[in-house]
Design an enzyme around this catalytic site. Structure first.
Site, PDB file in Angstrom:
ATOM      1  CG  LEU A 293      -1.743   1.219   1.554  1.00  0.00           C
ATOM      2  CD1 LEU A 293      -2.910   1.325   0.576  1.00  0.00           C
ATOM      3  CD2 LEU A 293      -2.311   1.178   2.990  1.00  0.00           C
TER       4      LEU A 293
ATOM      5  CD  GLU B  23       2.301   4.558  -4.415  1.00  0.00           C
ATOM      6  OE1 GLU B  23       2.546   5.711  -4.827  1.00  0.00           O
ATOM      7  OE2 GLU B  23       1.492   3.782  -4.955  1.00  0.00           O
TER       8      GLU B  23
ATOM      9  NE  ARG C 194      24.077  -6.098  38.792  1.00  0.00           N
ATOM     10  CZ  ARG C 194      25.360  -6.008  38.525  1.00  0.00           C
ATOM     11  NH1 ARG C 194      26.079  -7.093  38.259  1.00  0.00           N
ATOM     12  NH2 ARG C 194      25.948  -4.826  38.500  1.00  0.00           N
TER      13      ARG C 194
ATOM     14  CD  GLN D 280      17.503   3.026  33.613  1.00  0.00           C
ATOM     15  OE1 GLN D 280      17.687   3.210  32.416  1.00  0.00           O
ATOM     16  NE2 GLN D 280      18.219   3.619  34.546  1.00  0.00           N
TER      17      GLN D 280
ATOM     18  CG  HIS E 177      18.440  -6.365  31.644  1.00  0.00           C
ATOM     19  ND1 HIS E 177      17.064  -6.313  31.655  1.00  0.00           N
ATOM     20  CD2 HIS E 177      18.745  -7.653  31.358  1.00  0.00           C
ATOM     21  CE1 HIS E 177      16.571  -7.505  31.382  1.00  0.00           C
ATOM     22  NE2 HIS E 177      17.568  -8.338  31.199  1.00  0.00           N
TER      23      HIS E 177
ATOM     24  N   GLY F  96      23.875  -1.689  32.813  1.00  0.00           N
ATOM     25  CA  GLY F  96      24.807  -1.703  31.673  1.00  0.00           C
ATOM     26  C   GLY F  96      24.688  -2.959  30.829  1.00  0.00           C
TER      27      GLY F  96
ATOM     28  CD  GLU G 181      -0.124  -3.828  10.054  1.00  0.00           C
ATOM     29  OE1 GLU G 181      -1.289  -3.913  10.469  1.00  0.00           O
ATOM     30  OE2 GLU G 181       0.527  -4.799   9.655  1.00  0.00           O
ATOM     31  N   GLY G 182       0.003   2.326  10.556  1.00  0.00           N
ATOM     32  CA  GLY G 182      -0.612   3.551  11.067  1.00  0.00           C
ATOM     33  C   GLY G 182       0.113   4.032  12.302  1.00  0.00           C
TER      34      GLY G 182
ATOM     35  CD  GLU H 101       2.261  10.484  16.046  1.00  0.00           C
ATOM     36  OE1 GLU H 101       2.539   9.560  15.245  1.00  0.00           O
ATOM     37  OE2 GLU H 101       2.805  10.603  17.150  1.00  0.00           O
TER      38      GLU H 101
HETATM   39  N1  COS Z   1     -13.192   0.261   7.196  1.00  0.00           N
HETATM   40  C1  COS Z   1     -13.938   0.380   6.065  1.00  0.00           C
HETATM   41  N2  COS Z   1     -13.999   1.524   5.357  1.00  0.00           N
HETATM   42  C2  COS Z   1     -13.307   2.574   5.803  1.00  0.00           C
HETATM   43  C3  COS Z   1     -12.515   2.524   6.962  1.00  0.00           C
HETATM   44  C4  COS Z   1     -12.489   1.307   7.672  1.00  0.00           C
HETATM   45  N3  COS Z   1     -11.755   1.173   8.780  1.00  0.00           N
HETATM   46  N4  COS Z   1     -11.934   3.718   7.158  1.00  0.00           N
HETATM   47  C5  COS Z   1     -12.344   4.514   6.161  1.00  0.00           C
HETATM   48  N5  COS Z   1     -13.171   3.815   5.336  1.00  0.00           N
HETATM   49  C6  COS Z   1     -13.862   4.318   4.165  1.00  0.00           C
HETATM   50  C7  COS Z   1     -14.770   5.454   4.566  1.00  0.00           C
HETATM   51  O1  COS Z   1     -16.042   4.974   4.973  1.00  0.00           O
HETATM   52  C8  COS Z   1     -14.853   6.250   3.293  1.00  0.00           C
HETATM   53  O2  COS Z   1     -15.743   5.613   2.380  1.00  0.00           O
HETATM   54  P1  COS Z   1     -17.081   6.364   1.849  1.00  0.00           P
HETATM   55  O3  COS Z   1     -16.600   7.579   1.134  1.00  0.00           O
HETATM   56  O4  COS Z   1     -17.715   5.347   0.972  1.00  0.00           O
HETATM   57  O5  COS Z   1     -17.835   6.700   3.081  1.00  0.00           O
HETATM   58  C9  COS Z   1     -13.475   6.096   2.706  1.00  0.00           C
HETATM   59  O6  COS Z   1     -12.928   4.889   3.267  1.00  0.00           O
HETATM   60  C10 COS Z   1     -12.556   7.250   2.981  1.00  0.00           C
HETATM   61  O7  COS Z   1     -12.475   7.424   4.377  1.00  0.00           O
HETATM   62  P2  COS Z   1     -11.833   8.713   4.996  1.00  0.00           P
HETATM   63  O8  COS Z   1     -12.448   9.916   4.355  1.00  0.00           O
HETATM   64  O9  COS Z   1     -11.878   8.587   6.475  1.00  0.00           O
HETATM   65  O10 COS Z   1     -10.316   8.625   4.468  1.00  0.00           O
HETATM   66  P3  COS Z   1      -9.080   9.598   4.703  1.00  0.00           P
HETATM   67  O11 COS Z   1      -8.406   9.779   3.417  1.00  0.00           O
HETATM   68  O12 COS Z   1      -9.488  10.801   5.493  1.00  0.00           O
HETATM   69  O13 COS Z   1      -8.076   8.689   5.590  1.00  0.00           O
HETATM   70  C11 COS Z   1      -7.092   7.685   7.490  1.00  0.00           C
HETATM   71  C12 COS Z   1      -8.364   8.202   6.793  1.00  0.00           C
HETATM   72  C13 COS Z   1      -6.126   8.782   7.853  1.00  0.00           C
HETATM   73  C14 COS Z   1      -7.616   7.037   8.750  1.00  0.00           C
HETATM   74  C15 COS Z   1      -6.408   6.654   6.601  1.00  0.00           C
HETATM   75  O14 COS Z   1      -5.812   7.279   5.498  1.00  0.00           O
HETATM   76  C16 COS Z   1      -5.343   5.835   7.311  1.00  0.00           C
HETATM   77  O15 COS Z   1      -5.648   4.886   8.028  1.00  0.00           O
HETATM   78  N6  COS Z   1      -4.075   6.184   7.105  1.00  0.00           N
HETATM   79  C17 COS Z   1      -2.970   5.403   7.635  1.00  0.00           C
HETATM   80  C18 COS Z   1      -2.547   4.395   6.645  1.00  0.00           C
HETATM   81  C19 COS Z   1      -1.623   3.421   7.255  1.00  0.00           C
HETATM   82  O16 COS Z   1      -1.913   2.807   8.262  1.00  0.00           O
HETATM   83  N7  COS Z   1      -0.460   3.252   6.616  1.00  0.00           N
HETATM   84  C20 COS Z   1       0.483   2.289   7.026  1.00  0.00           C
HETATM   85  C21 COS Z   1       0.378   1.155   6.078  1.00  0.00           C
HETATM   86  S1  COS Z   1       1.138  -0.236   6.654  1.00  0.00           S
HETATM   87  S2  COS Z   1       0.318  -1.535   5.347  1.00  0.00           S
END
Ligand code: COS
Length: 387
Positions: free
Chosen positions: A128, A130, A271, A339, A341, A343, A366-367, A370
């Site tokens: 996912l 980039e 220890r 801590q 442990h 040194g 995975e997010g 923040e």
């Molecule tokens: N489950 C199902 N659908 C979801 C959802 C969820 N948990 N979260 C959002 N959606 C859907 C929303 O319902 C919306 O759909 P509709 O327009 O049909 O209602 C759509 O997705 C867009 O949602 P939203 O407007 O909330 O999207 P944003 O662009 O504002 O993004 C965040 C929301 C920031 C929460 C999202 O981009 C995110 O999770 N970012 C982090 C990504 C991440 O974790 N990256 C690390 C990847 S490691 S693989």
């Protein structure tokens, strides 16, 4: 939300015991060495496939175990206890890849790919992120253009867990550049597909036995039937997958923090300073008590999110809470355990320095923490800060 206090079932306890034994006898044995050599534990994943750990929540008819999410998080925390690198691969594979194919795949896709995934023959990766699209995946620029009965994918994905060793990659790409999240689709791409190139392999501070790579798609042609669900569903698939993925990171955090606590207790009992075991000092005992309390709180949040998923409720917010609290918690716990442990904790003679390094990324991938706060607060206010 229904608040539920529960007791683990005999089956859940049996799974926990079985995985604990495997994890401590097999996974733990090479964890420190693999941290040094960055060697991927390929043979362990074969064994984990045989034990049913590579498709835990997948229905039995597709080769899975058909267990609930509670059993899955119990198993995952036991693996994380011994090796966080192994755990992250297991987490992405089960929580994100198997769940997405099972939930969004059609019958042909499920019949074709789930048995390969559940047996451990194919390990799954999810592409996912980039270079310029991390917290904001909608801004991704990878494209998939329909050409006859194929899609042609072009773009670069970054920080892909198991990028090098995956047999099956779920990749998201824009199929309609004019649209935002509804312009993103998800595709199943098999290893060896021409145009799927493994790029830079990151040299990371932790989780060193799990490969994290760039995946470059260069005119990569995939059959049109490999689209997951339909055009425009890619963002929803990613968000749903991340909900379950975040429970997985909570489980990973619980496992590593328990390992850190146990290591600190063991060290403190052995220890001696000022003519007594350091475990006798009240300051240290209170630290240990606080650590155990925090781990228990994280475990309950993890169970709560898993139970909500098992009941078929919307668990987005609960998964983010579990991920946020647990990933921040494990960083506090590994810091305190190090801590204790002194040194020695700063050396490679004890596993705590590995736990400390491994845990650092949990508040990021995975997010970030923040982003979890954005998800939680959006769910509280629902208005998403729109005027
Ligand atoms: N489950 C199902 N659908 C979801 C959802 C969820 N948990 N979260 C959002 N959606 C859907 C929303 O319902 C919306 O759909 P509709 O327009 O049909 O209602 C759509 O997705 C867009 O949602 P939203 O407007 O909330 O999207 P944003 O662009 O504002 O993004 C965040 C929301 C920031 C929460 C999202 O981009 C995110 O999770 N970012 C982090 C990504 C991440 O974790 N990256 C690390 C990847 S490691 S693989």
């Amino acid at each position: 939300m229904i608040y539920m206090f529960f007791k683990l079932t005999d089956e859940q306890l049996m799974i926990q015991t079985m995985v604990r034994e495997f994890s401590r006898k097999v996974v733990a044995t090479t964890a420190a060495e693999r941290d040094r050599t960055k060697e991927f534990p390929a043979e362990n994943f074969k064994k984990m496939g045989e034990l049913g750990l590579m498709g835990m929540m997948v229905p039995v008819e597709y080769g899975g175990e058909g267990t609930d999410t509670i059993s899955y998080v119990l198993a995952l925390s036991e693996i994380a206890y011994s090796c966080a690198s192994t755990a992250v691969v297991m987490s992405v594979h089960n929580s994100i890849v198997c769940e997405s194919v099972n939930k969004y795949g059609n019958e042909e896709q499920k019949t074709k790919y789930l048995p390969q995934l559940t047996s451990g023959e194919f390990i799954g990766a999810f592409a996912l992120t980039e270079p310029h699209a991390g917290s904001d995946p909608v801004s991704q620029s990878t494209t998939a253009v329909r050409d006859g009965d194929e899609y042609v994918i072009n773009g670069t994905k970054r920080f892909i867990t198991t990028g090098k060793n995956a047999g099956l990659v779920i990749v998201t790409a824009k199929t309609d550049e004019a649209k935002r999240h509804k312009g993103i689709s998800a595709f199943l791409v098999e290893k060896g597909t021409p145009g799927l190139i493994v790029g830079n392999i990151e040299d990371k501070m932790g989780l060193r036995a799990s490969d994290t790579t760039d995946l470059i798609f260069e005119n990569c042609r995939v059959p049109a039937e490999n689209i997951l669900s339909k055009e425009g569903d890619g963002f929803k698939i990613a968000m749903t997958a991340l909900d379950c993925g975040r429970i997985g990171i909570a489980a990973q955090s619980v496992g590593v923090s328990q390992a850190a606590l146990d290591a600190a207790v063991k060290y403190a009992k052995g220890r001696e300073q000022f003519n007594q075991k350091i475990s006798k000092f009240q300051g240290l005992r209170w630290m240990i008590a606080d650590m155990a309390t925090e781990i228990e709180a994280a475990r309950q949040l993890m169970f709560s999110a898993a139970a909500m998923k098992d009941r078929g409720e919307n668990y987005t917010s609960q998964a983010s809470m579990a991920k946020l609290f647990s990933s921040e918690m494990v960083n506090r716990i590994t810091g305190k355990a190090l801590q204790i442990h002194g040194g020695y904790g700063f050396t490679k003679d004890y596993p705590i320095e590995r736990f400390y390094r491994d845990a650092r990324v949990f508040t990021i991938y995975e997010g970030t923490s923040e982003i979890q706060r954005v998800v939680i607060s959006n769910n509280i206010f629902k208005d998403k800060r729109k005027p």
